[in-house]
Structure formats: C-alpha cells, structure tokens
Design an enzyme around this catalytic site. Structure first.
Site: not given
Length: 443
Positions: A151, A156, A200, A238, A313
């Site tokens: 993470k 984003r 990201e 991702f 998350k």
C-alpha cells in the site's frame, strides 16, 4: 451573486423545475451582452425566492452548500425514482464518471439506457476503493488465497492507451497527461495496442524510497523543467481493466492480474497471491517507506467505490493526543453547532500549543451537541466563524501520518485526521508535542 440579492419574497412560489429552467437558460446564454442577460435572469430568480431560498440558492451556485446528499444516497434515490436496480445505476456511474449524466439516462431510458454505458478508451472509469481493516489477520480471514500487495502513499492514476494515444487520469478523473509525460511514454512502450491500467505513481528519492506525498502531487501542476527532471514519477500498476480489445472489469481479479503481469511486467506493484507470510510482506512494505498493504479477494470483479471486503487496506494506526484551540461554526446539517476543530500540539518549551491541523471528521451528533454547550465556557475570543478557546481540552485524534506544511507555524500538518474521543483524563501538559508530530514525517 451577492450583489444580485434584493428583497426576498414573502411567500414560497418557486419549484425545482422553475429553478432548473432558469439555470438552464443561464448556462445557454453566450455571446455579446450575455453577462448582463445572465445577471438579469439570476436577479429575477432571486427576487422570487424567500429569504431561506435565497440563502440556499446562493450557497448552491457558489459551491458552498453542504446538504449531506452523499453519492451513495443519490444512487439509491435514482434507482427508486426510475425503478431500476441500484447496482445498475452504480455501474453506469462507474463508466460515465458523472452522476447527473447517469440520472438523466435512467430517467429517459431506464435499464436499457443504463446498460448502454460501458468502458470507452479515453474516458476514465470511477476507481474501485479499499475499506480499512483493523488488522492484517482480520483482512485475510475468510479469503482462501488472498492477494497481498504494498500500500503506497502515492497518487492514484488510471492510464488509457489506444494505439499511440495515451491519457493519464487522477483518482478524481482529472486528466494530467501533460504533467506526466514520462508515464505516457512508458505506457506507449508496453507490449500491447490498447490497455487500461489502474495504479499508483510516486516520486522517489535517489535511494529508491518514496518522497512525501505532496511532492508527488506537486508534479501534476509543475511547468518548471528543473523540477520535472528532479521528480520523475515511477508507476506501480495493480489492476488491468482492458487489454487489446477485451474489457476485463467483470472477470475475477485473478484473471485481471494475469493480464496485468503480461502487459506491465516490472511495473506491477510488489505483492504476492496467497503469500506464505503476509506479515513479512507488511513489514517489508513499511521498511521500504510505504503505508502498509492491501489485501484483495482474487475472485471479485472490478466495481467503483468501496465494495465491502473485496479490497481491504491495512495500515498501522497512528493516534495523537492534541489540544483543542478553536472550533468553527458548522454548515449544512451542522448549522448551529460548533464543528471543525483547530488542533494544536504541545510546545515542549512551554509556549502556546502549536497548530497542526483541523478536522470535523469522526464527530458524532452527541459530540457536536456537547462541544456547542461546552466550548463557550472556554471562549477567549470569537469572530463570525470561529470560537477561540483556552487550551484546556485534550482530544484523541487518529491520523494516517503527517506531512510538511507552510500553512501552520510548526511546519507540519496532520493527514486525514479524525476524532476518536475526548480525553478528560489528560490535561494539556500531557498532550503530544510538536516533536512527536514531526517524528511522523515519512523519510
């Protein structure tokens, strides 16, 4: 707008359709003399409004209206009003990127019109979001083969490629292609002819560690060549939503992940499927300077918004005990309540607490009522918007971290702060210090 306010009407006569018709005419008025004509239209509209309606319209049109209709509530309302399934409305919003466009389609054409919405290369899709988990054990519980990924504290991005044409979008669907040329060039060189990738991006230090979040975000507004060269963006993808003519949103994540690895290769975010040691992955992410890990169910499709336990998350929880310095009067449903808190960290040298941020998040109706009763007893000054308090109350704040800031005197600001509870068991001398806040700066 305020200059156009005249004497309000004594009785309410305006309807929603009346207001919509006037605003539609305002929007369509262009060319020579249009500014004067728009003023006339708005002045006439406001003269027909009561005092309460004038206040509502003024705040609506200037973007200051906080009326509490969250998008999720509006999706359910559209479904109810047009007699279509809420999931179908939600899916259409994901593809269209616009709630109003979706509502108009549902009203005009029902289910058939909503089914017509689909993925289009060059039109960003609303992103899928993660829900917070209390712990890593809780996140992986019940998923047979969880995907565990880093993470990252980046920005984003969603990238669309159609041949040589590439577009880069932010989480809010704003296009930033011209500010991220290196990302566009990288995607243009991937082994495919068309693709939509979710991921990201972040700027890294020379030793490969993430730079502070605001430095990455600064790139999206920078036109200085020296800054562009110094802060090259590195992407970490991702998810793959489309590849070479095939839409993948409805297939399970495990299949989308296979497509992702085929097309993105070394640019896939670090992670594993069914890792032997998920805790070790979490520790590795934190050691690398990232926020934590994402835990994903490999059997779920891609769906905009927070979709239960599909994506979770896991981040270490940070809390600080801070001093309440002031509170601002609320808006919308919080009108009449002291709401937005000004928060200060203790000065270890004995001076006044040092302001490090504001928050209204986490405040229940009970806390709002209590604050509104209690704070005037501690008042040491006020203006139209703010009541300044003697620094006597300590509140526990949960936050995602801290970042450097020129806005506050301590040079640091809280990230995503929210109220946990008040601490009547603590006095301001026991609050966390400005050094405690600075110690949370990444890197």
């Amino acid at each position: 707008m305020r200059d156009l306010l005249g004497r309000p009407a004594d009785t309410a006569t305006l309807s929603v359709t009346d207001v919509d018709a006037v605003l539609g005419e305002v929007a369509a008025t262009t060319g020579s003399g249009s500014a004067s004509r728009r003023s006339e239209l708005l002045s006439d509209l406001l003269s027909r409004a009561t005092a309460g309606e004038q206040d509502f319209l003024l705040r609506l049109l200037t973007g200051e209206l906080r009326q509490g209709a969250l998008e999720g509530v509006m999706i359910e309302a559209i479904a109810s009003a047009t007699d279509v399934p809420a999931d179908l409305v939600r899916r259409a919003v994901m593809f269209s990127g616009d709630l109003a466009t979706t509502a108009a389609a549902a009203a005009a054409g029902g289910q058939e019109a909503l089914l017509a919405f689909g993925l289009e290369l060059g039109r960003p899709v609303r992103p899928m979001l993660a829900s917070p988990a209390d712990s890593l054990d809780q996140a992986v519980d019940g998923i047979a083969e969880p995907i565990v990924e880093y993470k990252m504290d980046g920005a984003r991005i969603q990238v669309h490629r159609d041949g040589d044409e590439v577009h880069v979008y932010t989480r809010t669907l704003r296009e930033i292609t011209r500010h991220a040329a290196e990302l566009a060039d990288l995607v243009r060189g991937l082994p495919c002819t068309s693709v939509v990738l979710d991921g990201e991006t972040l700027a890294l230090t020379d030793d490969g560690r993430p730079r502070p979040f605001q430095e990455t975000m600064a790139r999206f507004g920078s036109t200085r060549e020296e800054q562009v060269r110094a802060l090259l963006l590195r992407p970490y993808f991702f998810d793959c939503l489309h590849l070479d003519g095939t839409d993948l949103l409805d297939v399970p994540l495990r299949s989308r992940r296979e497509a992702l690895h085929r097309v993105a290769g070394e640019h896939v975010i670090p992670g594993e499927m069914a890792p032997a040691d998920a805790a070790a992955l979490l520790e590795s992410s934190l050691d690398a300077g990232h926020e934590g890990v994402m835990v994903k169910d490999p059997d779920t499709p891609y769906a905009a918004g927070r979709r239960g336990r599909a994506w979770l998350k896991v981040k270490p929880s940070h809390t600080l005990d801070l001093v309440v310095l002031a509170a601002e009067w609320g808006h919308g449903r919080r009108t009449g309540y002291l709401s937005n808190l000004h928060l200060g960290a203790r000065d270890p040298d004995g001076g006044e607490p040092i302001m490090v941020g504001k928050t209204f998040k986490g405040l229940t109706d009970e806390l709002l009522a209590w604050q509104t009763r209690r704070f005037p007893e501690l008042e040491r000054g006020s203006d139209d918007w703010t009541v300044h308090l003697r620094p006597e109350l300590v509140v526990e704040i949960e936050l995602d971290g801290a970042q450097t800031s020129t806005r506050y005197p301590g040079g640091v600001a809280l990230r995503f702060a929210r109220v946990v509870r008040y601490r009547p068991d603590k006095d301001p001398a026991e609050a966390d210090t400005i050094e405690d806040v600075r110690a949370m700066l990444r890197g």
